[in-house]
Each structure stands twice: as C-alpha cells, then as structure tokens.
Scaffold this motif. Structure first.
Motif, PDB file in Angstrom:
ATOM      1  N   MET A   1       3.136   9.865 -33.968  1.00 50.24           N
ATOM      2  CA  MET A   1       3.806   9.519 -32.711  1.00 50.24           C
ATOM      3  C   MET A   1       2.903   8.602 -31.907  1.00 50.24           C
ATOM      4  O   MET A   1       1.865   9.030 -31.393  1.00 50.24           O
ATOM      5  CB  MET A   1       4.089  10.799 -31.919  1.00 50.24           C
ATOM      6  CG  MET A   1       4.735  10.579 -30.554  1.00 50.24           C
ATOM      7  SD  MET A   1       6.462  10.016 -30.652  1.00 50.24           S
ATOM      8  CE  MET A   1       6.467   8.628 -29.498  1.00 50.24           C
TER       9      MET A   1
ATOM     10  N   ALA B   1      10.450  12.698 -26.762  1.00 51.23           N
ATOM     11  CA  ALA B   1       9.790  12.228 -27.986  1.00 51.23           C
ATOM     12  C   ALA B   1       9.041  13.362 -28.678  1.00 51.23           C
ATOM     13  O   ALA B   1       9.047  13.468 -29.908  1.00 51.23           O
ATOM     14  CB  ALA B   1       8.834  11.082 -27.656  1.00 51.23           C
TER      15      ALA B   1
ATOM     16  N   ILE C   1       9.931  14.488 -32.481  1.00 51.75           N
ATOM     17  CA  ILE C   1       9.064  14.389 -33.666  1.00 51.75           C
ATOM     18  C   ILE C   1       8.553  15.769 -34.073  1.00 51.75           C
ATOM     19  O   ILE C   1       8.326  16.018 -35.267  1.00 51.75           O
ATOM     20  CB  ILE C   1       7.903  13.383 -33.440  1.00 51.75           C
ATOM     21  CG1 ILE C   1       7.344  12.931 -34.803  1.00 51.75           C
ATOM     22  CG2 ILE C   1       6.815  13.948 -32.537  1.00 51.75           C
ATOM     23  CD1 ILE C   1       6.527  11.653 -34.770  1.00 51.75           C
TER      24      ILE C   1
END
Lengths: 306, 306
Positions: B121, B240, B244
C-alpha cells in the motif's frame, strides 16, 4: 390502475455545452407522461397550454396513451416557456427566461371521469395549485406523489407545508431537502421532512443517485455512470414518471415495490439525459429498458459471503 | 499475507464545526495501519517521524500489530504536521498550516525482512518516494495499491505518470480523477486513467460512495448515509486500509473480491468520520463491523423479479 398526472406542458429552449435548441416540447407533465407510458396504456392529464401549442405535440402525447380531456387550451394565450443554459459541469444551470403565460392564471379543473384516480402525480407546480387538485377528489387516491422545488419554499412556504401533509411520497433534490428541513445531513433532513407529513421521501442526487427514506427504512439507488450527459432537462420528471408508472402498473405500494419503482424511474431518467429534450425518451424500446435495469442491478451486485 | 504500508505518520490539528483538537495522531499510514489491523495480525510500515513523536503513539501502532522496524526516527527533528479547518458542509477544507519537517528529506528504506511483501500500500506521498519503494523490491508484489492527490499532479506530473505504470489499483477522488484525465465524465476519466497503467481505478466520491472500474467492468459502492459526520480526516486512508487489509487477509485479487474489499473499506471509513482523528477507529469492535457491513448490503438490496 388509473393514473392522474398534474403538471406543466411547456416549451423549452435549452443550451448545453453540446448545442442548443429552439423552442421544443417540454414541461414536467410531458416528461412524466412519456416516461409513465412505458408502463401504462392510459394516463389522464390535467394541465394548460396556449393556442400556440401545436397539434403534433398533442398527437405525440395522445399516441402514448395520454388522455387530453383535462388539458385546457387557452384561446389567444401563449404556452408556458422556459429557457436555460447548462454550465460545463452540466450540474449547474442558469435560467435565461421564464414566461409564465397561461400558467399565471392556471386553475386546474379535474374532469369528472378522472376523479376516481388511484395514483396521483402532482408534478412541480405552485403548491396551492397542487392542493386545489387534491380538494377536487372525492376519495383519497391510493398513492399521492408530490414533486416540488426551492422556488416554492422561498415564496409559498405555508402553502407547501399544507400540501405536504397529504402526501405519500415527496420527491425533492438534496439541496431542496436541506432547505426544507434546515438540516445539512440528509439523514436528519429526511427525518424532519417525514415529520411534516410525507410517508416516504425520495432525495434525488442527480449523478449521485437517489435515497429513499420512510420512518423505519432507508434505500439507496445509484445513478448509472454515463459516458455522456447531453441534456439533464426533465431527468427528475422522467424519474417520477417511471416511478409512479411502475407503481400504478403493479398496483403494489409496499416499501419493497417502491424500491423497485425507484430503479425503474432511474433507468428511464438515464435515457432522458442522452439527447435533447424528450427525443431519447420517445425512442426507448422495451429491450433497452430491460438492459438498463440489469445494468442498475449489476452495478451494485456483490456477494459478501465467501 | 504480508502487507507493507508506506505513508506518513504525522501530527494533525483539526477544526470542524463540531470542535477542534490540539496536535493529535494523524498521517495516512496511521489510518491505513489501524484500519488494516482489523484484518491482519501483523503489518509492516515504512515511514518517518521526528524525535517529538511520543512513545504512546508508537505503542498504539505496535499493539495493533504494526511492526515499527521500518519507522525512521530522526533525532533532533520534528514530525510532519498538518492543520486544517473544515467548512460547514464538511466537504470542503482549508489547510491552515503544513510543516513538512522530517518529510522534507524522507528517503524510504525498506528493511530486508519487509522486501518479500505480497501486498503493498503506497499511501499518498511524493510520487518519486513511492517509486523508490518499488525500486527496492526484488520481486513484484502480488498487489500494489497507490493513493495520490492533486498536489502531486500540479507539481510532479511526470513522476506520478511513471509511478502509475506499475500499479494494480489506483485510489483517487472524483476531482483528482478529472484533473488526471482531463475528462469531466467519470466513465471517460476512468478509461483514460486505465490507459495510463493501473489495472483498476477506484474513484472515491466521499459521501456519494465509490466507483470501481477495470477494463471490462464497473462497480458502485454507496456510502452509508450518516446522521452526523464529525471529522472526515483520514476517511480515504481508512478506506484504503480496510480495502487492502481485507484483500491481504483473503489473498484473492479477483474482481469479485475487490468489490467485497471496497465494501469493507467503506465500512471502516464510515466509523472513522464519527469522531475526531483515529479515536473512533481505535474503538471499533468486531460486531460493529459486521453490523455495518450488513447495513451496506441492505442499503442497496432490491429484488427486481416479482
């Protein structure tokens, strides 16, 4: 099931970044009627036009099953005219001209054979006119849908509040919901508006979809991501027409069916914006509607259980 | 499955219509890590702080399974600081102060034992720093997610374009998608961006949900209508992190599973905004996540076949 539509039949002149039109057929009731005609063979209309309104436009409505017995044609007067220009983002529009003409003195008269309507769509109009229609009906329709806008909140607040007391479904956009409720959060706005009378509130967010609230539940219908929005004029009315057309056809006003009706309304609206005015709406065929409904369902489809 | 997070660890001072904070824990990697920790026991972090960064914040991250072996602590220097104020609509914010401090000279060094990461990420950072991380990895991770913002488009366009070539998923907001592509329509914008390298693009629309595009498909995840948005800071990073984190946990990067991951990310983000900073995120329990996932599914649930 009998549907009565009350609203404007008008001329529009529209300018978008993609082009401009001369006076073309417009008006809330026109879009509502054309959209609802995908679901119903016959609809009744209460509206008003001037002597300048051409026969071909009336034929178009008639051919779609819109009964014109309640359409007043005012001799020597002119049809309501609106002209607007959309900015580059297509979300903001400036009104260039409004000529009320016949609308200035419109007294809606519901013909005797319309009075037993089971479904009533009160398109965006002065709230006192919407109320005068309600007052003429001997029995309350099974479902009353009312559309309104900020202009009436600014100028006829008390009349609007009165009209809202009788409504099953209020359709309103997000900014108007905020203005009507004084709340920024749409969840809080919806709660306050439900407290004003409507049993259901549909908050239309244009390209961001629509939210449906009643006292217990909430539903969100996305808008279809479109490659090109050509002319947004009439999208909200087309939504309303598909919405009430579907409900009248299925004659089921459960929350589950209201959700389905919103998807149908959204599908119809997604066609409307693809061409100027009512052009695209006139050309939609059954297979296209089916395809687009499937696209709406696929868009949010996700199987969470692994 | 091993997750490596690269991004800022920072101090934020936030003002919203509901109140204001002193310097509190912030930074993209902080939100990403706390959110991903709902899915993973262990995560690796590459970031930088100053000597002023308190032990309690490091303990908080450690206790959530964030390995700090890749966190550089710069003696005699100060941690990155951002201060901002949200306007009444909570969608617009003004930056009051940005002190880059240690971030100004940040050279990301990936520890040897992080280099086999399967999930990467790349939080919002200067594109050349994101690229320098990629350059240190001997094998390409199974999935690379990159977040960016308009500032890098304005100032480091070429670096950003280079970094995008290697990416599996780009997360970006709607205005940034328009800027990056030069297209107003998000459908057209997504197509252009996919042409720049990313295999998937997630366009975050805040309170209006998120759109996922790949070359063949499109998916829309709504945002949960919330009664109160208290502080939007970190919502995109929390999204996010959940996104992920879920993918790394399930180790499945099919389009179907990416859709699920978006719902998980959206659910985590919906908590984040309910209190200032990371406070709410720290207190989320398993049952609450489950409840909120169900709320997301119910929100768009409609059975079309009668």
């Amino acid at each position: 099931m009998s549907l009565l539509i009350v609203g404007t039949v008008a001329f529009d002149a529209i300018e978008t970044p993609f082009g401009k039109t001369d006076k073309i057929l417009g008006g809330a009731a026109t879009y509502i009627g054309l959209s609802a005609s995908r679901y119903l063979d016959k609809q009744n209309l209460v509206s008003v036009v001037g002597e300048d309104f051409p026969q071909e436009h009336m034929d178009l409505l008639s051919n779609r099953g819109v009964d014109l017995g309640g359409l007043q044609i005012k001799k020597g007067e002119k049809t309501f005219f609106w002209s607007g220009k959309y900015r580059n983002d297509m979300n903001t529009r400036d009104t260039l001209d409004t000529q009320l003409n016949v609308l200035g003195t419109f007294d809606p008269i519901v013909p005797e054979n319309y009075k037993d309507c089971k479904y009533l769509m009160l398109g965006n109009l002065m709230p006192s006119i919407q109320q005068r229609v309600l007052d003429q009906l001997p029995n309350r329709p099974k479902l009353i849908v009312l559309d309104t806008m900020n202009f009436w909140m600014d100028n006829f607040w008390d009349d609007l509040i009165d009209a809202l007391k009788n409504v099953d479904v209020l359709t309103i956009n997000d900014e108007e919901a905020r203005q009507l409720s004084g709340e920024y959060s749409l969840v809080k706005a919806a709660k306050k508006i439900l407290g004003m009378g409507p049993k259901n509130v549909i908050i239309k967010k244009g390209e961001h979809g629509a939210l449906l609230f009643n006292h217990k539940e909430v539903f969100f219908a996305p808008a279809l991501p479109l490659e090109e929005v050509f002319d947004p004029t009439g999208a909200g009315d087309t939504f309303a027409g598909g919405f009430i057309g579907y409900l009248a056809k299925t004659d089921d006003i459960s929350f589950e069916n209201i959700k389905r009706a919103i998807i149908h309304g959204s599908a119809m609206a997604s066609f409307c914006v693809e061409k100027f005015g009512t052009e695209r709406l006139q050309g939609v065929d059954e297979n296209e509607v089916e395809e687009r409904l499937n696209a709406f369902i696929d868009l949010v489809q996700v199987e969470m259980a692994l």
